[in-house]
Design an enzyme around this catalytic site. Structure first.
Site, short mmCIF file in Angstrom:
data_model
loop_
_atom_site.label_atom_id
_atom_site.label_comp_id
_atom_site.label_asym_id
_atom_site.label_seq_id
_atom_site.Cartn_x
_atom_site.Cartn_y
_atom_site.Cartn_z
N HIS A 102 6.52 61.81 59.51
CA HIS A 102 7.22 62.34 60.70
C HIS A 102 6.97 64.16 60.07
O HIS A 102 7.24 64.09 58.79
CB HIS A 102 8.66 62.52 61.18
CG HIS A 102 9.27 62.34 60.06
ND1 HIS A 102 9.64 61.53 59.53
CD2 HIS A 102 10.20 63.57 58.91
CE1 HIS A 102 10.83 61.49 57.84
NE2 HIS A 102 11.09 62.95 58.07
N HIS A 104 8.67 68.30 60.24
CA HIS A 104 9.87 68.68 60.94
C HIS A 104 8.49 69.57 60.69
O HIS A 104 8.07 71.00 60.48
CB HIS A 104 10.13 69.40 59.21
CG HIS A 104 11.43 68.11 59.12
ND1 HIS A 104 12.60 67.53 59.77
CD2 HIS A 104 11.01 67.50 57.95
CE1 HIS A 104 13.29 66.62 58.20
NE2 HIS A 104 12.35 66.30 57.67
P1 5GP Z 1 13.13 63.20 56.37
O1 5GP Z 1 14.49 63.43 54.96
O2 5GP Z 1 13.36 61.72 55.64
O3 5GP Z 1 12.29 63.76 56.31
O4 5GP Z 1 14.17 63.06 57.59
C1 5GP Z 1 14.19 62.43 58.68
C2 5GP Z 1 14.85 63.75 59.27
O5 5GP Z 1 15.73 62.88 60.38
C3 5GP Z 1 16.25 64.45 59.24
O6 5GP Z 1 15.89 65.67 59.10
C4 5GP Z 1 18.05 63.63 60.03
O7 5GP Z 1 18.54 64.49 60.24
C5 5GP Z 1 16.98 62.90 61.05
N1 5GP Z 1 17.45 61.87 61.63
C6 5GP Z 1 17.69 61.43 61.45
N2 5GP Z 1 18.27 60.12 62.34
C7 5GP Z 1 18.26 60.52 63.43
C8 5GP Z 1 18.38 60.29 64.77
O8 5GP Z 1 18.72 59.23 65.02
N3 5GP Z 1 17.97 60.95 65.88
C9 5GP Z 1 16.70 61.71 65.24
N4 5GP Z 1 16.34 62.76 66.60
N5 5GP Z 1 17.09 62.57 64.39
C10 5GP Z 1 17.28 61.72 63.35
#
Ligand code: 5GP
Ligand code: ZN
Length: 142
Positions: A102, A104
């Site tokens: 993903h 951001h």
């Molecule tokens: P990472 O840390 O893997 O780069 O980002 C994962 C992101 O997914 C985090 O910013 C977190 O807030 C988001 N996230 C986690 N669970 C959910 C969810 O159930 N729904 C949504 N929309 N975002 C989520």
């Protein structure tokens, strides 16, 4: 063991977990991050599962980043963001918590925003930059 069946973002793609959708096409989905680090913080994902940035085919990568650009433009035009940070955490060491690639898109409104990404310079004199560059370029895939 971790499988696509358990993957939270695959569940969102399949409609098994709700999300607040911003954009969708055949290959790509964009939805609001549940944490809303700043207002409008959006995640862009390919619908197909890839664990992270390292494994995404380049055509699909292009589509995901093209949507990231579209969403960024909309954040500036619609939410009056003054800029955006584009962030891709890759593997746990870099802060990746959801193992489905993903991007951001984090809109920035003021220097007081909660997010701050600092590049702290190293003492460059102690590093062999040509060797580091060579170690990278030698391993670039054709
Ligand atoms: P990472 O840390 O893997 O780069 O980002 C994962 C992101 O997914 C985090 O910013 C977190 O807030 C988001 N996230 C986690 N669970 C959910 C969810 O159930 N729904 C949504 N929309 N975002 C989520
Ligand atoms: Zn997945």
């Amino acid at each position: 063991m971790y499988t696509k069946e358990d993957c939270l973002f695959c569940k969102i793609v399949r409609g098994e977990v709700p999300c607040t959708k911003v954009y969708e096409d055949e290959d790509v989905l964009a939805f609001l991050d549940i944490s809303q680090t700043t207002v409008g913080h959006t995640l862009i994902i390919p619908k197909e599962h890839f664990d992270n940035f390292l494994f995404v085919p380049k055509d699909l990568l292009g589509k995901v980043f093209s949507v990231a650009q579209k969403v960024s433009q909309a954040l500036v035009a619609g939410l009056r963001a003054k800029g955006v940070n584009i962030l891709v955490n890759t593997n746990e060491i870099a802060g990746q918590t959801i193992m489905h690639f993903h991007v951001h898109v984090i809109p920035r409104y003021s220097t007081e925003d909660a997010i701050k990404i600092d590049f702290i310079p190293r003492e460059i004199g102690k590093l062999n930059l040509p060797k580091i560059a060579n170690d990278i370029s030698f391993n670039l895939k054709k």
